[in-house]
Write a protein that holds these residues in place. Structure first.
Motif, mmCIF file in Angstrom:
data_model
loop_
_atom_site.group_PDB
_atom_site.id
_atom_site.type_symbol
_atom_site.label_atom_id
_atom_site.label_comp_id
_atom_site.label_asym_id
_atom_site.label_seq_id
_atom_site.Cartn_x
_atom_site.Cartn_y
_atom_site.Cartn_z
ATOM 1 N N THR A 204 0.840 -1.188 0.000
ATOM 2 C CA THR A 204 0.000 0.000 0.000
ATOM 3 C C THR A 204 0.882 1.247 0.000
ATOM 4 O O THR A 204 2.092 1.175 0.210
ATOM 5 N N GLN A 205 0.259 2.392 -0.213
ATOM 6 C CA GLN A 205 1.006 3.647 -0.160
ATOM 7 C C GLN A 205 1.639 3.839 1.220
ATOM 8 O O GLN A 205 2.755 4.351 1.334
ATOM 9 N N LEU A 206 0.929 3.405 2.246
ATOM 10 C CA LEU A 206 1.467 3.515 3.600
ATOM 11 C C LEU A 206 2.700 2.641 3.766
ATOM 12 O O LEU A 206 3.637 2.993 4.488
ATOM 13 N N GLY A 207 2.702 1.484 3.108
ATOM 14 C CA GLY A 207 3.873 0.609 3.154
ATOM 15 C C GLY A 207 5.088 1.245 2.499
ATOM 16 O O GLY A 207 6.224 1.085 2.960
ATOM 17 N N MET A 208 4.847 1.973 1.424
ATOM 18 C CA MET A 208 5.948 2.690 0.774
ATOM 19 C C MET A 208 6.513 3.756 1.708
ATOM 20 O O MET A 208 7.741 3.920 1.819
ATOM 21 N N GLN A 209 5.608 4.466 2.396
ATOM 22 C CA GLN A 209 6.050 5.504 3.329
ATOM 23 C C GLN A 209 6.875 4.905 4.463
ATOM 24 O O GLN A 209 7.849 5.522 4.921
ATOM 25 N N GLN A 210 6.515 3.707 4.911
ATOM 26 C CA GLN A 210 7.272 3.083 5.992
ATOM 27 C C GLN A 210 8.738 2.905 5.626
ATOM 28 O O GLN A 210 9.626 3.179 6.433
ATOM 29 N N TRP A 211 8.993 2.452 4.406
ATOM 30 C CA TRP A 211 10.380 2.176 4.042
ATOM 31 C C TRP A 211 11.149 3.445 3.722
ATOM 32 O O TRP A 211 12.378 3.483 3.849
ATOM 33 N N GLN A 212 10.461 4.496 3.347
ATOM 34 C CA GLN A 212 11.150 5.781 3.237
ATOM 35 C C GLN A 212 11.529 6.292 4.629
ATOM 36 O O GLN A 212 12.614 6.852 4.825
ATOM 37 N N LYS A 213 10.644 6.070 5.596
ATOM 38 C CA LYS A 213 10.956 6.458 6.974
ATOM 39 C C LYS A 213 12.125 5.639 7.513
ATOM 40 O O LYS A 213 12.951 6.142 8.280
ATOM 41 N N HIS A 214 12.183 4.359 7.132
ATOM 42 C CA HIS A 214 13.307 3.519 7.555
ATOM 43 C C HIS A 214 14.637 4.089 7.060
ATOM 44 O O HIS A 214 15.635 4.082 7.787
ATOM 45 N N ALA A 215 14.658 4.547 5.832
ATOM 46 C CA ALA A 215 15.899 5.101 5.289
ATOM 47 C C ALA A 215 16.374 6.272 6.143
ATOM 48 O O ALA A 215 17.558 6.354 6.507
ATOM 49 N N LYS A 216 15.455 7.159 6.470
ATOM 50 C CA LYS A 216 15.838 8.306 7.313
ATOM 51 C C LYS A 216 16.247 7.843 8.698
ATOM 52 O O LYS A 216 17.229 8.347 9.276
ATOM 53 N N ARG A 217 15.525 6.889 9.247
ATOM 54 C CA ARG A 217 15.827 6.384 10.585
ATOM 55 C C ARG A 217 17.246 5.846 10.657
ATOM 56 O O ARG A 217 17.991 6.134 11.600
ATOM 57 N N TYR A 218 17.649 5.077 9.659
ATOM 58 C CA TYR A 218 18.972 4.450 9.727
ATOM 59 C C TYR A 218 20.099 5.388 9.326
ATOM 60 O O TYR A 218 21.214 5.273 9.828
ATOM 61 N N VAL A 219 19.816 6.339 8.478
ATOM 62 C CA VAL A 219 20.816 7.379 8.202
ATOM 63 C C VAL A 219 21.046 8.215 9.457
ATOM 64 O O VAL A 219 22.183 8.566 9.795
ATOM 65 N N ASP A 220 19.952 8.513 10.179
ATOM 66 C CA ASP A 220 20.062 9.309 11.407
ATOM 67 C C ASP A 220 20.745 8.535 12.526
ATOM 68 O O ASP A 220 21.546 9.085 13.289
ATOM 69 N N ASN A 221 20.401 7.243 12.651
ATOM 70 C CA ASN A 221 20.919 6.446 13.766
ATOM 71 C C ASN A 221 22.332 5.928 13.548
ATOM 72 O O ASN A 221 23.039 5.639 14.526
ATOM 73 N N TYR A 222 22.739 5.790 12.292
ATOM 74 C CA TYR A 222 24.050 5.214 11.985
ATOM 75 C C TYR A 222 24.806 6.074 10.980
ATOM 76 O O TYR A 222 25.125 5.622 9.872
ATOM 77 N N PRO A 223 25.118 7.318 11.323
ATOM 78 C CA PRO A 223 25.854 8.166 10.365
ATOM 79 C C PRO A 223 27.217 7.584 10.010
ATOM 80 O O PRO A 223 27.701 7.789 8.898
ATOM 81 N N GLU A 224 27.836 6.819 10.947
ATOM 82 C CA GLU A 224 29.170 6.260 10.677
ATOM 83 C C GLU A 224 29.160 5.277 9.495
ATOM 84 O O GLU A 224 30.112 5.209 8.720
ATOM 85 N N ILE A 225 28.051 4.524 9.391
ATOM 86 C CA ILE A 225 27.975 3.495 8.351
ATOM 87 C C ILE A 225 27.945 4.105 6.954
ATOM 88 O O ILE A 225 28.437 3.501 5.988
ATOM 89 N N PHE A 226 27.388 5.314 6.857
ATOM 90 C CA PHE A 226 27.208 5.933 5.540
ATOM 91 C C PHE A 226 28.288 6.963 5.212
ATOM 92 O O PHE A 226 28.118 7.782 4.316
ATOM 93 N N GLN A 227 29.400 6.901 5.914
ATOM 94 C CA GLN A 227 30.525 7.790 5.627
ATOM 95 C C GLN A 227 31.528 7.115 4.697
ATOM 96 O O GLN A 227 31.501 5.905 4.484
ATOM 97 N N ASN A 228 32.409 7.924 4.139
ATOM 98 C CA ASN A 228 33.579 7.419 3.394
ATOM 99 C C ASN A 228 33.201 6.511 2.227
ATOM 100 O O ASN A 228 33.663 5.371 2.134
ATOM 101 N N ASN A 229 32.333 7.012 1.355
ATOM 102 C CA ASN A 229 31.952 6.269 0.147
ATOM 103 C C ASN A 229 31.493 4.850 0.482
ATOM 104 O O ASN A 229 32.112 3.863 0.079
ATOM 105 N N PRO A 230 30.401 4.711 1.217
ATOM 106 C CA PRO A 230 29.963 3.396 1.682
ATOM 107 C C PRO A 230 29.522 2.483 0.542
ATOM 108 O O PRO A 230 29.035 2.937 -0.493
#
Length: 742
Positions: free
Chosen positions: A416-442
């Motif tokens: 559903t559209q709500l399901g799509m929104q959930q996974w977009q929220k996940h992307a922000k959640r994990y970028v916010d919670n794990y900035p170290e993982i997404f550094q240095n050309n991950p």
């Protein structure tokens, strides 16, 4: 209208009890008279508090300003809204988040609140100014709601007189109304109505003096049970709608004073206050200014105050029965929509930081993924119609089903559209919670099964990830070639046997055990009699009452995932909802978990998935151990099997006793959009320090059968060697049982 019916309505114990209502009894909290506005000369309506000022609004669009510190004193000012007119009831007023230069308060959003008038669907935005003791108001914007084409766009059609509730913290507007007018005479039994909340953006003043919001502007919608008559007014604060109801002791307590708190994140009524004793006057509006209290305006000189209850967070370690009574929405099990607002338990020993994550995620909210539930409900209603045996509640349930049927028919398992929104929220959640993982050309690697809902979940994660991190270029792929280690239960994969297939249909040894357990937990005739006047006739027509009740339970569980939501929970009692959770929970344990009669085949397939996680992680470490993410998108049962294979927490404990399953497995731990991640940590200042790993399920760290370093962190070498040995043993067991027949 008979006295028995009125009594049921007044006490909110309708003939067919609402499950959530029974879970959370109404409360009479500490409620006191707080402020005296002096003699009542006009019809009090909306109220808003800003700082030390209490703004009281009256029918027609006038306002009195009081110093909130001086109860019983006359208003310090009175002024007229520029939107003042006969039809402007000024039913409620909320302050927004924007304060214009020179203004005396934030922009005020005025709800008309009068049924049937030309401006019924209008919200006036007023700017309050002050020069000395003189106050005045300027109309800066008019917002109109156009409900045309709502139903065609999977949006529930409201009856009218919408309340405009501005959440200034989140900068959004919730429009609240009912499917029907909310008076007792119009609604009748509570099950005939629902409250509907639609979310919109707050229009910018730059959009013009006149703004029309249509179906295209609806950002989200929520539906809530109807259990309080006569909507009055309220406000929205950080995702919660505080709303007052009733006429006080007028009309012989036909609709006594009540407050409901609609939690738009949890999608439930989180608090219910019965104030028939504390507030004998007609409630009019609520203001929650952020000082720990809610203030209730009445159609008298009195303003009441009561404390705001802090938001509750589920303690997932609590006894399932206790937890489900506190949070009835969790009875949905794998259909539960967990807001996942708890902190990520990513802690590691001092000096360590995360650098890599290997994860398995479940698709977001979806339509029902079986091919039997919707047809079964269609058939049952058709038979009941032909026999003429639908009860009044049965007819309401049929109408609800028919209302959403066009939006769910032929959409089996789709996101559903709500399901799509959930996974977009996940992307922000994990970028916010794990900035170290997404550094240095991950190195970001995303892959999915070929099922559309998992592929779409992955795509939405990728869309948001690239928006947040423009420099990151993920490798993304969807293919059936990944099925052996992403979903080893599907067709065409190794180790798929006739015995395994019997656990996906009703021919296996699990089904009679499940049926017997289900019948021991619920009285199917009790449920059926709420819907049908002649249950025996329905059975004689071939309707399986157990499967029908299960179908309604599944429909209720999935209802809030839909783009056009609907509730069916008032078909069940609270105990039935909890019982059906346990019944459904057993099915998952039998089909994917360590239920002794399945010979361990379902959960041992978790070894195949875990092995790929181990080997891909080892390859990443051997190739330089850079920063990155490897995310797989799959399904709930696959995550359960991985956890059982890992013996994480209680997931690997075996039993044959259906009654013990609830204490070992809880399906609500694998809700929609579940995210299971294995974090890798290193000490950048000590090249000889061992790499550590941590298993986290939806933010919660898990205990594993390994020597623990600290904070549920384990040495990677121990992790790898332990599970490689276990995987080899379990693969051998799969080979040994490959020829077993059902």
């Amino acid at each position: 209208m008979n006295k028995l019916f009125l009594s049921a309505c007044f006490m909110l114990a309708p003939a067919f009890a609402n499950a959530q209502l029974l879970v959370e009894a109404e409360k009479s909290p500490e409620c006191v008279k707080f402020f005296d506005k002096g003699p009542r000369t006009k019809s009090n309506q909306g109220m808003a508090i800003n700082g030390n000022y209490l703004f009281s609004f009256y029918d027609g669009g006038t306002c009195s300003v009081f110093d909130i510190r001086k109860s019983g004193q006359p208003a310090i000012a009175e002024f007229q809204l520029e939107s003042a007119q006969k039809d402007n009831h000024a039913n409620q007023v909320n302050f927004g988040s924007v304060t214009l230069k020179g203004a005396a308060a934030p922009l005020a959003y005025v709800t008309v609140g009068k049924v049937g008038v030309p401006i019924e669907f209008t919200c006036f935005v007023e700017n309050f100014k002050r020069k000395g003791k003189k106050w005045e108001s300027e109309l800066v914007q008019t917002i109109t709601l156009d409900t045309t084409d709502f139903s065609k766009k999977n949006i529930l059609k409201i009856f009218g007189a919408p309340s405009w509730l501005v959440d200034s913290k989140r900068n959004e507007i919730w429009v609240l109304s009912g499917l029907k007018r909310t008076k007792l005479k119009t609604t009748g039994e509570p099950y005939n109505n629902k409250y509907v909340a639609l979310k919109f953006r707050v229009p910018d003043l730059k959009e013009g003096k006149n703004v029309k919001l249509t179906h295209k502007d609806v950002l989200d919608q929520r539906i809530f049970d109807f259990d309080a008559y006569a909507t009055q007014g309220g406000c929205a604060v950080d995702g919660k709608i505080y709303y007052s109801f009733g006429f006080g002791k007028a009309r012989n307590y036909e609709s006594p004073s009540k407050i409901r708190v609609f939690d738009t994140d949890r999608r439930v009524i989180s608090e219910r206050y019965d104030l028939r004793t504390e507030i004998p006057e007609e409630c009019e509006c609520i203001s929650v200014p952020g000082d720990g209290y809610m203030y209730v305006n009445t159609n008298s000189n009195n303003v009441y105050r009561l404390p705001v209850k802090e938001s509750a967070t589920p303690d997932l370690k609590e006894d399932p029965y206790t937890l489900l009574r506190k949070f009835p929405e969790m009875a949905g099990g794998t259909y539960w929509i967990d807001p996942i607002d708890r902190p990520e338990q990513r802690e590691a020993p001092a000096g360590y930081e995360p650098f890599y994550m290997s994860a398995y995620g479940r698709h977001g909210m979806r339509y029902l993924d079986d091919k039997t539930t919707v047809p079964r409900l269609k058939e049952a209603f058709s038979i009941a119609d032909s026999l003429g045996v639908l009860t009044p509640l049965g007819k309401v349930a049929q109408n609800r089903f028919n209302m959403i049927l066009p939006s769910i028919d032929n959409r089996t398992g789709e996101l559903t559209q709500l399901g799509m929104q959930q996974w977009q929220k996940h992307a922000k959640r994990y970028v916010d919670n794990y900035p170290e993982i997404f550094q240095n050309n991950p190195d970001v690697h995303l892959e999915s099964t070929s099922v559309m809902r998992t592929a779409m979940s992955m795509a939405n994660f990728n869309i948001k990830l690239r928006e947040l991190l423009p420099g990151v270029n993920p490798h993304m792929d969807v293919s059936v070639t990944y099925h052996p280690y992403l979903n080893p239960y599907t067709d065409g994969v190794p180790y798929k046997t006739e015995f395994d297939e019997s656990f996906r249909n009703r021919k296996g040894v699990w089904y009679p055990v499940w049926c017997d357990f289900a019948k021991s937990k619920v009285n199917i005739n009790d449920f059926a009699s709420r819907l049908f006047t002649d249950v025996a006739a329905m059975e004689a027509a071939g309707v399986d009452l157990l499967e029908l009740e299960n179908a309604f339970f599944l429909m209720q569980n999935d209802a809030m995932s839909l783009d056009m939501p609907m509730l069916f929970d008032d078909l069940f009692t609270a105990e039935e909802m909890i019982a059906w959770w346990e019944i459904d929970n057993l099915k998952y344990f039998q089909q994917k978990g360590p239920w002794t009669p399945n010979l361990g085949r379902p959960w041992r397939k978790g070894a195949i998935m875990l092995d790929q996680i181990l080997e891909s992680s080892k390859e990443h470490l051997d190739n330089g151990a850079g920063n990155g993410l490897y995310l797989r998108l799959g399904h709930d049962g696959c995550i359960m099997a991985i956890l059982a294979e890992m013996e994480a927490d209680k997931w690997g404990i075996e039993t044959e006793d259906p009654a013990k399953v609830k204490d070992l497995w809880q399906t609500y731990l694998i809700p929609m959009a579940t995210f299971f991640n294995i974090n890798f940590y290193r000490n950048p200042n000590d090249a000889n320090a061992p790499i550590l790993v941590k298993a986290i399920l939806n933010g919660n760290a898990m205990k594993l059968p390994l020597p623990e370093v600290a904070d549920k962190c384990y040495k990677w070498n121990d992790f790898y060697s332990h599970y490689k040995a276990k995987i080899a043993k379990d693969i051998q067991a799969l080979d040994a049982t490959a020829n077993v027949k059902p």
